[in-house]
Write a protein that holds these residues in place. Structure first.
Motif, PDB file in Angstrom:
ATOM      1  N   ILE A 155       0.835  -1.198   0.000  1.00 42.95           N
ATOM      2  CA  ILE A 155       0.000   0.000   0.000  1.00 42.95           C
ATOM      3  C   ILE A 155       0.869   1.248   0.000  1.00 42.95           C
ATOM      4  CG2 ILE A 155      -1.574   1.380   1.419  1.00 42.95           C
ATOM      5  CD1 ILE A 155      -2.990  -1.167   2.159  1.00 42.95           C
ATOM      6  N   THR A 156       1.928   1.225   0.783  1.00 46.91           N
ATOM      7  CA  THR A 156       2.820   2.376   0.843  1.00 46.91           C
ATOM      8  C   THR A 156       3.429   2.643  -0.527  1.00 46.91           C
ATOM      9  OG1 THR A 156       3.306   1.929   3.162  1.00 46.91           O
ATOM     10  CG2 THR A 156       4.836   3.355   1.992  1.00 46.91           C
ATOM     11  N   LEU A 157       3.914   1.594  -1.187  1.00 45.69           N
ATOM     12  CA  LEU A 157       4.487   1.765  -2.522  1.00 45.69           C
ATOM     13  C   LEU A 157       3.442   2.248  -3.513  1.00 45.69           C
ATOM     14  CD1 LEU A 157       6.851  -1.324  -2.805  1.00 45.69           C
ATOM     15  CD2 LEU A 157       7.493   1.072  -2.571  1.00 45.69           C
ATOM     16  N   ALA A 158       2.245   1.689  -3.439  1.00 43.09           N
ATOM     17  CA  ALA A 158       1.184   2.108  -4.356  1.00 43.09           C
ATOM     18  C   ALA A 158       0.815   3.565  -4.132  1.00 43.09           C
ATOM     19  CB  ALA A 158      -0.046   1.219  -4.195  1.00 43.09           C
TER      20      ALA A 158
ATOM     21  N   ALA B  33      -1.378  20.351   0.712  1.00 43.37           N
ATOM     22  CA  ALA B  33      -0.424  19.333   1.154  1.00 43.37           C
ATOM     23  C   ALA B  33      -0.579  18.072   0.316  1.00 43.37           C
ATOM     24  CB  ALA B  33      -0.654  19.007   2.626  1.00 43.37           C
ATOM     25  N   ALA B  34       0.504  17.350   0.147  1.00 40.08           N
ATOM     26  CA  ALA B  34       0.460  16.079  -0.563  1.00 40.08           C
ATOM     27  C   ALA B  34      -0.428  15.109   0.210  1.00 40.08           C
ATOM     28  CB  ALA B  34       1.866  15.514  -0.703  1.00 40.08           C
ATOM     29  N   LEU B  35      -1.127  14.265  -0.530  1.00 40.17           N
ATOM     30  CA  LEU B  35      -2.041  13.308   0.091  1.00 40.17           C
ATOM     31  C   LEU B  35      -1.335  12.468   1.143  1.00 40.17           C
ATOM     32  CD1 LEU B  35      -4.858  12.082   0.140  1.00 40.17           C
ATOM     33  CD2 LEU B  35      -4.147  10.559  -1.695  1.00 40.17           C
ATOM     34  N   SER B  36      -0.145  12.025   0.856  1.00 41.21           N
ATOM     35  CA  SER B  36       0.561  11.162   1.801  1.00 41.21           C
ATOM     36  C   SER B  36       0.960  11.886   3.085  1.00 41.21           C
ATOM     37  CB  SER B  36       1.793  10.548   1.141  1.00 41.21           C
ATOM     38  OG  SER B  36       2.695  11.560   0.753  1.00 41.21           O
ATOM     39  N   GLU B  37       0.871  13.208   3.097  1.00 40.06           N
ATOM     40  CA  GLU B  37       1.169  13.980   4.303  1.00 40.06           C
ATOM     41  C   GLU B  37      -0.092  14.312   5.095  1.00 40.06           C
ATOM     42  OE1 GLU B  37       4.243  14.589   5.502  1.00 40.06           O
ATOM     43  OE2 GLU B  37       4.852  13.312   3.838  1.00 40.06           O
ATOM     44  N   ASN B  38      -1.265  14.009   4.542  1.00 39.92           N
ATOM     45  CA  ASN B  38      -2.530  14.282   5.211  1.00 39.92           C
ATOM     46  C   ASN B  38      -2.647  13.369   6.433  1.00 39.92           C
ATOM     47  OD1 ASN B  38      -5.404  13.839   5.844  1.00 39.92           O
ATOM     48  ND2 ASN B  38      -5.778  15.143   4.074  1.00 39.92           N
ATOM     49  N   PRO B  39      -2.905  13.914   7.632  1.00 44.68           N
ATOM     50  CA  PRO B  39      -2.990  13.072   8.839  1.00 44.68           C
ATOM     51  C   PRO B  39      -4.101  12.023   8.767  1.00 44.68           C
ATOM     52  CG  PRO B  39      -3.323  15.404   9.394  1.00 44.68           C
ATOM     53  CD  PRO B  39      -3.049  15.332   7.930  1.00 44.68           C
ATOM     54  N   ASP B  40      -5.228  12.340   8.111  1.00 39.64           N
ATOM     55  CA  ASP B  40      -6.294  11.346   7.957  1.00 39.64           C
ATOM     56  C   ASP B  40      -5.833  10.196   7.066  1.00 39.64           C
ATOM     57  OD1 ASP B  40      -8.207  12.594   9.575  1.00 39.64           O
ATOM     58  OD2 ASP B  40      -8.988  13.799   7.919  1.00 39.64           O
ATOM     59  N   TYR B  41      -5.084  10.533   6.046  1.00 37.70           N
ATOM     60  CA  TYR B  41      -4.537   9.511   5.146  1.00 37.70           C
ATOM     61  C   TYR B  41      -3.560   8.605   5.893  1.00 37.70           C
ATOM     62  CZ  TYR B  41      -2.200   7.502   1.053  1.00 37.70           C
ATOM     63  OH  TYR B  41      -1.674   6.643   0.123  1.00 37.70           O
ATOM     64  N   LYS B  42      -2.628   9.229   6.608  1.00 39.32           N
ATOM     65  CA  LYS B  42      -1.608   8.459   7.336  1.00 39.32           C
ATOM     66  C   LYS B  42      -2.220   7.526   8.381  1.00 39.32           C
ATOM     67  CE  LYS B  42       2.379  11.569   7.243  1.00 39.32           C
ATOM     68  NZ  LYS B  42       3.240  12.375   8.104  1.00 39.32           N
TER      69      LYS B  42
ATOM     70  N   GLY C 214      -5.394   6.475   8.705  1.00 36.00           N
ATOM     71  CA  GLY C 214      -6.249   5.459   8.082  1.00 36.00           C
ATOM     72  C   GLY C 214      -5.451   4.348   7.441  1.00 36.00           C
ATOM     73  N   LEU C 215      -4.387   4.709   6.748  1.00 37.42           N
ATOM     74  CA  LEU C 215      -3.508   3.718   6.128  1.00 37.42           C
ATOM     75  C   LEU C 215      -2.897   2.805   7.186  1.00 37.42           C
ATOM     76  CD1 LEU C 215      -2.042   2.636   3.603  1.00 37.42           C
ATOM     77  CD2 LEU C 215      -0.319   4.402   3.980  1.00 37.42           C
ATOM     78  N   GLU C 216      -2.463   3.391   8.279  1.00 36.01           N
ATOM     79  CA  GLU C 216      -1.882   2.620   9.386  1.00 36.01           C
ATOM     80  C   GLU C 216      -2.905   1.641   9.975  1.00 36.01           C
ATOM     81  OE1 GLU C 216      -0.881   3.794  13.916  1.00 36.01           O
ATOM     82  OE2 GLU C 216       0.165   4.988  12.409  1.00 36.01           O
TER      83      GLU C 216
ATOM     84  N   LYS D 163     -14.082   5.248  11.469  1.00 36.78           N
ATOM     85  CA  LYS D 163     -14.236   6.528  10.769  1.00 36.78           C
ATOM     86  C   LYS D 163     -12.915   6.974  10.160  1.00 36.78           C
ATOM     87  CE  LYS D 163     -18.223   8.477  13.141  1.00 36.78           C
ATOM     88  NZ  LYS D 163     -18.725   9.573  13.988  1.00 36.78           N
ATOM     89  N   GLN D 164     -11.833   6.753  10.862  1.00 36.52           N
ATOM     90  CA  GLN D 164     -10.519   7.133  10.339  1.00 36.52           C
ATOM     91  C   GLN D 164     -10.183   6.321   9.095  1.00 36.52           C
ATOM     92  OE1 GLN D 164      -8.794   9.750  12.065  1.00 36.52           O
ATOM     93  NE2 GLN D 164      -7.971   9.751  10.019  1.00 36.52           N
ATOM     94  N   MET D 165     -10.524   5.042   9.098  1.00 39.14           N
ATOM     95  CA  MET D 165     -10.311   4.193   7.919  1.00 39.14           C
ATOM     96  C   MET D 165     -11.138   4.697   6.737  1.00 39.14           C
ATOM     97  SD  MET D 165     -10.525   0.567   9.845  1.00 39.14           S
ATOM     98  CE  MET D 165      -9.100  -0.506   9.906  1.00 39.14           C
ATOM     99  N   VAL D 166     -12.374   5.078   7.007  1.00 42.66           N
ATOM    100  CA  VAL D 166     -13.251   5.589   5.948  1.00 42.66           C
ATOM    101  C   VAL D 166     -12.690   6.895   5.398  1.00 42.66           C
ATOM    102  CG1 VAL D 166     -15.547   6.523   5.436  1.00 42.66           C
ATOM    103  CG2 VAL D 166     -15.322   4.446   6.819  1.00 42.66           C
ATOM    104  N   LYS D 167     -12.199   7.771   6.253  1.00 44.30           N
ATOM    105  CA  LYS D 167     -11.625   9.033   5.781  1.00 44.30           C
ATOM    106  C   LYS D 167     -10.461   8.767   4.836  1.00 44.30           C
ATOM    107  CE  LYS D 167     -12.927  11.782   9.812  1.00 44.30           C
ATOM    108  NZ  LYS D 167     -12.405  12.483  10.995  1.00 44.30           N
ATOM    109  N   TYR D 168      -9.620   7.800   5.180  1.00 41.74           N
ATOM    110  CA  TYR D 168      -8.508   7.413   4.296  1.00 41.74           C
ATOM    111  C   TYR D 168      -9.049   6.957   2.942  1.00 41.74           C
ATOM    112  CZ  TYR D 168      -5.463   4.046   2.030  1.00 41.74           C
ATOM    113  OH  TYR D 168      -4.770   3.344   1.086  1.00 41.74           O
ATOM    114  N   ILE D 169     -10.028   6.059   2.966  1.00 39.49           N
ATOM    115  CA  ILE D 169     -10.579   5.512   1.729  1.00 39.49           C
ATOM    116  C   ILE D 169     -11.173   6.624   0.870  1.00 39.49           C
ATOM    117  CG2 ILE D 169     -12.397   4.031   0.776  1.00 39.49           C
ATOM    118  CD1 ILE D 169     -11.874   2.184   3.291  1.00 39.49           C
TER     119      ILE D 169
END
Length: 130
Positions: free
Chosen positions: A13-16, A37-46, A48-50, A118-124
């Motif tokens: 997922i990180t590579l993708a 900000a870049a998507l990968s720097e968004n706290p909701d993204y980080k 949720g991905l985790e 909710k955090q997972m959904v925000k990431y998605i």
């Protein structure tokens, strides 16, 4: 063995999400609509991905391709990112569901907190193509 699979899934997922150096339009990160900000720097993204990487979600879902369940990007295209949809989708993760994406039911995750769901959904939903 499960930790090994989770580690591999997290790496994939990180590579993708970072593009992995490949010319894959699905893997390119884009900026969220409300931020420069870049998507990968968004706290909701980080966060949720985790959470997703540490769960069993990747058994049935992929970011860009349908597996047993829908691709995360397809979910993001179907649902606008708003409080109502975030709450509804988080409840589906916790309670399970069936019918919106075909006959195969989604396994419930009752041990997952509402905040984490909710955090997972925000990431998605951040994966929506704008």
């Amino acid at each position: 063995m499960k930790k090994y699979h989770v580690a591999i899934a997290f790496l994939a997922i990180t590579l993708a999400s970072c593009g992995g150096g490949a010319e894959n339009k699905d893997a390119k990160a884009t900026a969220p609509a409300a931020s420069g900000a870049a998507l990968s720097e968004n706290p909701d993204y980080k966060k949720g991905l985790e959470l997703i990487a540490g769960s069993d979600c990747l058994t049935c879902h992929k970011v860009s391709e349908k597996l047993t369940g829908p691709a995360y990007k397809d979910v993001a295209q179907k649902y606008e990112s708003n409080d109502e949809n975030i709450s509804m989708l988080a409840a589906k993760i916790i309670k399970g569901g069936q019918g919106n994406w075909g006959p195969i039911p989604m396994t419930p995750h009752p041990a997952l907190s509402e905040d984490d769901a909710k955090q997972m959904v925000k990431y998605i939903l951040l994966l929506r193509n704008k």
